[in-house]
Design a protein around this motif. Structure first.
Motif, short mmCIF file in Angstrom:
data_model
loop_
_atom_site.label_atom_id
_atom_site.label_comp_id
_atom_site.label_asym_id
_atom_site.label_seq_id
_atom_site.Cartn_x
_atom_site.Cartn_y
_atom_site.Cartn_z
N PHE A 189 51.01 36.13 37.47
CA PHE A 189 49.34 35.98 38.59
C PHE A 189 48.65 36.49 39.20
O PHE A 189 49.86 36.42 39.93
N MET A 190 48.07 36.56 39.37
CA MET A 190 47.60 37.66 40.61
C MET A 190 46.74 36.90 41.62
O MET A 190 46.71 35.63 41.26
N THR A 191 47.75 36.38 42.60
CA THR A 191 46.90 35.89 43.99
C THR A 191 45.61 35.85 44.67
O THR A 191 44.90 37.09 43.89
N PRO A 192 45.26 34.52 44.62
CA PRO A 192 43.70 34.47 44.91
C PRO A 192 43.26 35.45 45.71
O PRO A 192 41.53 36.05 45.23
N GLU A 193 43.90 36.37 46.64
CA GLU A 193 42.64 37.05 47.75
C GLU A 193 42.78 38.32 46.67
O GLU A 193 41.62 39.22 46.82
N ARG A 194 44.06 38.71 45.74
CA ARG A 194 44.02 39.74 45.07
C ARG A 194 42.60 39.90 44.63
O ARG A 194 42.76 40.50 43.48
N PHE A 195 42.76 38.43 43.24
CA PHE A 195 41.57 38.43 42.57
C PHE A 195 40.62 38.75 42.52
O PHE A 195 39.21 39.68 42.19
N ASP A 196 39.93 38.10 44.16
CA ASP A 196 38.70 38.38 44.59
C ASP A 196 38.60 40.12 44.90
O ASP A 196 37.70 40.35 44.31
N GLU A 197 39.42 40.66 45.75
CA GLU A 197 39.80 41.77 45.08
C GLU A 197 39.77 42.35 44.17
O GLU A 197 38.32 43.74 43.49
N ILE A 198 39.73 42.15 43.47
CA ILE A 198 39.58 43.39 41.76
C ILE A 198 38.35 42.94 41.43
O ILE A 198 37.94 43.10 40.33
N ARG A 199 38.26 41.34 41.51
CA ARG A 199 36.99 40.91 40.50
C ARG A 199 35.46 41.66 42.04
O ARG A 199 34.69 42.97 40.95
N ALA A 200 36.46 42.11 42.87
CA ALA A 200 35.02 42.88 43.59
C ALA A 200 34.83 44.65 43.03
O ALA A 200 33.65 45.41 43.12
N ALA A 201 36.12 44.95 43.28
CA ALA A 201 36.40 46.31 42.09
C ALA A 201 35.53 46.31 41.21
O ALA A 201 35.09 47.69 40.03
N ASN A 202 35.66 45.62 39.97
CA ASN A 202 35.26 44.81 38.82
C ASN A 202 33.35 45.69 38.96
O ASN A 202 32.65 46.31 38.06
N LYS A 203 32.83 44.92 39.98
CA LYS A 203 31.49 44.96 40.42
C LYS A 203 30.62 46.59 39.65
O LYS A 203 29.61 46.83 39.77
N LYS A 204 31.85 47.67 40.71
CA LYS A 204 31.84 48.64 40.80
C LYS A 204 32.22 49.47 39.76
O LYS A 204 30.79 50.08 38.98
N ILE A 205 33.03 49.12 39.04
CA ILE A 205 33.42 49.77 37.75
C ILE A 205 32.32 50.01 36.57
O ILE A 205 31.96 50.77 36.15
N TYR A 206 31.86 48.59 35.86
CA TYR A 206 31.50 48.29 35.17
C TYR A 206 29.39 47.44 35.06
O TYR A 206 29.42 48.22 34.46
N SER A 207 29.50 48.25 36.48
CA SER A 207 27.94 47.89 36.39
C SER A 207 27.37 49.23 36.37
O SER A 207 27.74 50.46 36.81
N VAL A 208 25.93 48.94 35.60
CA VAL A 208 24.92 50.05 35.30
C VAL A 208 23.56 50.13 35.54
O VAL A 208 23.07 51.01 36.35
N GLU A 209 23.91 48.99 37.04
CA GLU A 209 22.47 48.57 38.08
C GLU A 209 22.23 50.27 38.73
O GLU A 209 22.62 50.53 39.50
N LYS A 210 21.06 50.52 38.78
CA LYS A 210 20.67 51.58 40.00
C LYS A 210 19.54 51.00 41.25
O LYS A 210 18.77 49.93 41.12
N LEU A 211 20.32 51.26 42.07
CA LEU A 211 19.59 50.17 43.07
C LEU A 211 18.36 51.04 44.09
O LEU A 211 19.33 52.68 44.17
N GLY A 212 17.22 50.76 44.61
CA GLY A 212 16.40 50.92 44.98
C GLY A 212 16.98 51.61 46.77
O GLY A 212 18.04 50.39 47.19
N TRP A 213 16.41 52.47 47.33
CA TRP A 213 16.52 52.74 49.02
C TRP A 213 15.26 52.87 49.51
O TRP A 213 14.45 53.41 49.18
#
Length: 322
Positions: A96-120
């Motif tokens: 199983f993924m450890t809790p800390e690494r699970f959170d790290e993977i979830r954060a990475a997944n936000k970058k990998i699968y997001s198609v949202e275009k952010l304004g600046w």
């Protein structure tokens, strides 16, 4: 720069069963076992309980040509590095993924699968960390890069503010660097106004990143050309599993290093958007068959691998559930 070429050819050749592609991809010198297992955890298990029997993991990796020793040594290293916990049930081991690494993977997944275009709005986030050595500054930069910061100078790190730095991230950074000073939504004033591009070139190596995106496109565009005009039923579930794992693996290795800068700060020939569209098109085409293959052949401590949670279907702007 990443290179994706067959060992005996000047170009990537694909047959109807993707055999040459699988051979080229799995023999690529940059593939490490630990990284490939982490990709599997993040792509297939993050929304499905997070655990897997070692025997199932071995079978999945063997389908790509990686032997049992390769898998076991990779899992051992990940456990030593705090990525995995193990639970025994009889003679079987479940990881199983450890809790800390699970959170790290979830954060990475936000970058990998997001198609949202952010304004600046032209504002910047700045972190200053007092550092006595250049090596300290480099190590701090590696940690902050996961949040999208670039190294402007020794002990000074910048990020184009697009409201992506939330309070949780700020607290993590402040806890990791108690001596840091964090400034958010800061305006840039200079005697040479309009020099943001020079600032970006100093803080990030976008040229190398762009080359890596182009190499990714060279590697996977032939896959898309094979897939786009056929029914996915013409591709076996096992092939869909392997294509999806390799797609996410090579895409993930690039995008996690991408600061996701606003369009105004990117070079004219930026290949990141093309790579994202390519990854999204292939993923949407094969995701279901790949997921079903893992659900059918994966075993957890509670039995068959559960179906993914509902937020899984938000990937790449929305996936078809069936």
């Amino acid at each position: 720069m990443l290179q994706y070429r067959c060992k005996d050819s000047s170009r990537l050749i694909l047959d109807s069963k993707f055999d040459d592609f699988f051979t080229s991809a799995t023999e690529h010198q940059s593939i490490s076992g630990t990284s490939l297992v982490v990709t599997f955890l993040g792509d297939y298990l993050c929304h499905s309980g997070g655990g897997i029997w070692m025997g199932s993991l071995i079978n999945f990796m063997e389908s790509l040509g990686f032997n049992q020793r390769f898998v076991r040594s990779s899992v051992f290293r990940l456990k030593q590095d705090g990525w995995l916990d193990v639970k025994k049930s009889g003679r079987k081991s479940y990881y199983f993924m450890t809790p800390e690494r699970f959170d790290e993977i979830r954060a990475a997944n936000k970058k990998i699968y997001s198609v949202e275009k952010l304004g600046w709005d032209g504002k910047w986030n700045i972190i200053h960390i007092s550092s006595s050595t250049q090596n300290d500054s480099k190590q701090h930069g590696k940690y902050l890069a996961r949040f999208g910061f670039g190294t402007l100078d020794k002990g000074i790190y910048i990020q184009a503010d697009q409201n992506q730095l939330d309070h949780v991230d700020i607290e993590k950074i402040a806890k990791h660097f108690p001596e840091s000073h964090i400034f958010t939504q800061t305006s840039l004033y200079s005697t040479a106004m309009g020099n943001e591009q020079e600032l970006v070139r100093k803080a990030w190596d976008l040229s190398r990143l762009n080359d890596d995106y182009k190499a990714f496109c060279d590697m996977f565009n032939p896959v898309w050309q094979e897939l786009k005009d056929i029914s996915v039923d013409e591709v076996s579930p096992e092939e869909c599993f392997k294509l999806r794992l390799l797609l996410v693996h090579f895409y993930r290795r690039i995008i996690i290093r991408d600061p996701l800068l606003p369009a105004e700060l990117l070079p004219d020939n930026w290949a990141g958007g093309i790579a994202q569209s390519l990854a999204m098109n292939i993923y949407k085409k094969i995701h279901l068959q790949g997921r079903n293959y893992v659900s059918e052949h994966g075993e957890t401590v509670a039995g068959p691998l559960p179906l993914p949670a509902s937020d899984y279907y938000a990937r790449f702007g929305g996936l078809q559930p069936q």
